[in-house]
Design a protein around this motif. Structure first.
Motif, PDB file in Angstrom:
ATOM      1  N   SER A  82      65.667  14.698  34.285  1.00  0.00           N
ATOM      2  CA  SER A  82      65.196  13.525  35.014  1.00  0.00           C
ATOM      3  C   SER A  82      63.911  12.950  34.405  1.00  0.00           C
ATOM      4  O   SER A  82      63.732  11.735  34.327  1.00  0.00           O
ATOM      5  CB  SER A  82      65.000  13.840  36.492  1.00  0.00           C
ATOM      6  OG  SER A  82      64.080  14.887  36.653  1.00  0.00           O
ATOM      7  N   LYS A  83      63.044  13.815  33.939  1.00  0.00           N
ATOM      8  CA  LYS A  83      61.776  13.352  33.366  1.00  0.00           C
ATOM      9  C   LYS A  83      62.019  12.562  32.075  1.00  0.00           C
ATOM     10  O   LYS A  83      61.465  11.476  31.886  1.00  0.00           O
ATOM     11  CB  LYS A  83      60.865  14.557  33.098  1.00  0.00           C
ATOM     12  CG  LYS A  83      59.490  14.196  32.622  1.00  0.00           C
ATOM     13  CD  LYS A  83      58.617  15.431  32.469  1.00  0.00           C
ATOM     14  CE  LYS A  83      57.223  15.081  31.998  1.00  0.00           C
ATOM     15  NZ  LYS A  83      56.388  16.265  31.870  1.00  0.00           N
TER      16      LYS A  83
ATOM     17  N   LYS B 156      72.897  17.805  36.619  1.00  0.00           N
ATOM     18  CA  LYS B 156      74.077  18.220  35.854  1.00  0.00           C
ATOM     19  C   LYS B 156      74.603  17.046  35.022  1.00  0.00           C
ATOM     20  O   LYS B 156      74.948  17.212  33.862  1.00  0.00           O
ATOM     21  CB  LYS B 156      75.161  18.726  36.808  1.00  0.00           C
ATOM     22  CG  LYS B 156      76.383  19.256  36.122  1.00  0.00           C
ATOM     23  CD  LYS B 156      77.377  19.797  37.119  1.00  0.00           C
ATOM     24  CE  LYS B 156      78.617  20.326  36.440  1.00  0.00           C
ATOM     25  NZ  LYS B 156      79.596  20.834  37.395  1.00  0.00           N
ATOM     26  N   HIS B 157      74.664  15.856  35.627  1.00  0.00           N
ATOM     27  CA  HIS B 157      75.143  14.693  34.882  1.00  0.00           C
ATOM     28  C   HIS B 157      74.170  14.331  33.756  1.00  0.00           C
ATOM     29  O   HIS B 157      74.583  14.038  32.640  1.00  0.00           O
ATOM     30  CB  HIS B 157      75.349  13.476  35.793  1.00  0.00           C
ATOM     31  CG  HIS B 157      75.792  12.265  35.038  1.00  0.00           C
ATOM     32  ND1 HIS B 157      77.070  12.121  34.561  1.00  0.00           N
ATOM     33  CD2 HIS B 157      75.114  11.165  34.640  1.00  0.00           C
ATOM     34  CE1 HIS B 157      77.156  10.977  33.905  1.00  0.00           C
ATOM     35  NE2 HIS B 157      75.978  10.370  33.936  1.00  0.00           N
ATOM     36  N   LEU B 158      72.894  14.351  34.063  1.00  0.00           N
ATOM     37  CA  LEU B 158      71.903  14.028  33.034  1.00  0.00           C
ATOM     38  C   LEU B 158      71.970  15.035  31.890  1.00  0.00           C
ATOM     39  O   LEU B 158      71.819  14.666  30.726  1.00  0.00           O
ATOM     40  CB  LEU B 158      70.499  13.979  33.641  1.00  0.00           C
ATOM     41  CG  LEU B 158      70.251  12.812  34.605  1.00  0.00           C
ATOM     42  CD1 LEU B 158      68.877  12.943  35.238  1.00  0.00           C
ATOM     43  CD2 LEU B 158      70.405  11.479  33.919  1.00  0.00           C
TER      44      LEU B 158
END
Length: 146
Positions: free
Chosen positions: A97-98, A88-90
């Motif tokens: 994440s990737k 959610k933050h990313l």
């Protein structure tokens, strides 16, 4: 055109009044508090207090490897500290994440969490027998391919 502090205070007070009933004394107190808070924020912005804080966070952000610490991980995008960088933050930075790992040169296998949390997860997995089950699966797969 930028709003004045009085206009911003008025809007905040109006939204508070619309969501809950307030006495006249509560409204006066809230007006004073909100105005003083906005004024101090404006002064801090003008004096550069925010830039000093951002520069203080900039040092750990310089090296992606140093952003992953024992009890925290520092987001390379905004400098906030977390125990784990959540999807959610990313996503708030338009990343997953990737892409985050790729952007900052981190290994695809690098967990985006503090070292302590990663160790706890590893120990928990070993307690549940995940490595043994993985080994059994890999052995079965290699026997099947032969």
């Amino acid at each position: 055109m930028a709003k004045t502090l009085v206009e911003m205070t008025q809007e905040i007070i109006q939204s508070q009044i619309s969501s809950k009933q307030m006495t006249l004394d509560e409204i006066k107190s809230a007006c004073t508090d909100i105005f003083q808070t906005l004024k101090s924020l404006q002064e801090a912005e003008t004096n550069g207090a925010d830039t000093e804080q951002q520069e203080g966070n900039a040092a750990p952000i310089a090296d992606p490897k140093k952003s992953i610490q024992k009890n925290k991980i520092i987001c390379m995008e905004c400098g906030q500290e977390f125990r784990m960088l959540s999807p959610k933050h990313l996503a708030s930075h338009g990343l997953n994440s990737k892409t985050y790992r790729k952007k900052y040169g981190l290994s695809a296998r690098q967990p985006l969490c503090s070292k302590t949390l990663s160790e706890k997860r590893s120990a928990s997995g070993k307690e549940r027998g995940l490595p043994e089950n993985l080994r059994k699966y890999l052995d079965a797969r290699s026997a099947k391919n032969k």
